[in-house]
Structures are given as structure tokens and as C-alpha cells.
Motif scaffolding. Structure first.
Motif, mmCIF file in Angstrom:
data_model
loop_
_atom_site.group_PDB
_atom_site.id
_atom_site.type_symbol
_atom_site.label_atom_id
_atom_site.label_comp_id
_atom_site.label_asym_id
_atom_site.label_seq_id
_atom_site.Cartn_x
_atom_site.Cartn_y
_atom_site.Cartn_z
ATOM 1 N N GLN A 198 4.132 5.678 -5.619
ATOM 2 C CA GLN A 198 4.093 5.706 -7.079
ATOM 3 C C GLN A 198 3.075 6.723 -7.578
ATOM 4 O O GLN A 198 3.270 7.333 -8.622
ATOM 5 C CB GLN A 198 3.778 4.325 -7.633
ATOM 6 N N GLN A 199 1.985 6.900 -6.838
ATOM 7 C CA GLN A 199 0.965 7.858 -7.248
ATOM 8 C C GLN A 199 1.438 9.295 -7.025
ATOM 9 O O GLN A 199 1.037 10.187 -7.736
ATOM 10 C CB GLN A 199 -0.332 7.637 -6.466
ATOM 11 N N GLY A 200 2.280 9.500 -5.990
ATOM 12 C CA GLY A 200 2.665 10.844 -5.612
ATOM 13 C C GLY A 200 3.826 11.384 -6.311
ATOM 14 O O GLY A 200 4.302 11.540 -7.294
ATOM 15 N N PHE A 208 0.832 -1.197 0.000
ATOM 16 C CA PHE A 208 0.000 0.000 0.000
ATOM 17 C C PHE A 208 0.873 1.258 0.000
ATOM 18 O O PHE A 208 0.622 2.203 -0.758
ATOM 19 C CB PHE A 208 -0.924 -0.017 1.215
ATOM 20 N N ALA A 209 1.914 1.263 0.824
ATOM 21 C CA ALA A 209 2.825 2.406 0.893
ATOM 22 C C ALA A 209 3.521 2.598 -0.455
ATOM 23 O O ALA A 209 3.680 3.730 -0.929
ATOM 24 C CB ALA A 209 3.844 2.220 2.002
ATOM 25 N N ASP A 210 3.944 1.504 -1.067
ATOM 26 C CA ASP A 210 4.585 1.598 -2.386
ATOM 27 C C ASP A 210 3.644 2.185 -3.426
ATOM 28 O O ASP A 210 4.039 3.023 -4.242
ATOM 29 C CB ASP A 210 5.053 0.213 -2.853
#
Length: 60
Positions: free
Chosen positions: A58-60, A52-54
Motif C-alpha cells: 500500500q505504501q509503494g 506487513f507485506a500488505d
């Protein structure tokens, strides 16, 4: 002087060792054990949080 607490009815009290009660307790324990077996392990939770953190990075 009146005694405190509920009045004593004099009727028989259900025994905690009643076989029907023990069967119900055993059934509930079995259900809880099945639910516990379905819970994710700490490793699975940690892996899910890392993924989830990854995905957030990637989205940010």
C-alpha cells in the motif's frame, strides 16, 4: 608419569539427584514452559507477515 586431568580432591561430589538441584531444575522448566506459551504460533506469525507485506504494498 603424572595423570592427566584435574587432581582428585577426595571431597564429596554433589549428587545430581540432590533435592535442591531438582527443585531448581523444576523451577527453570516451569519458567521455560511459560515463555514457550507466550510465543506466537505459526499462524500468528504468518498473519503478521501478510499484514506487513500488505502495508508495504500500500505504501509503494
Amino acid at each position: 608419569m603424572s595423570p592427566s586431568g584435574p587432581p582428585h580432591t577426595g571431597g564429596p561430589q554433589p549428587s545430581p539427584t540432590d533435592p535442591a538441584d531438582l527443585a531448581e531444575v523444576a523451577r527453570r522448566i516451569d519458567e521455560l514452559e511459560k515463555k514457550v506459551d507466550q510465543l506466537p504460533t505459526k499462524k500468528e506469525l504468518a498473519d503478521a507477515l501478510r499484514a506487513f507485506a500488505d502495508s508495504l504494498e500500500q505504501q509503494g
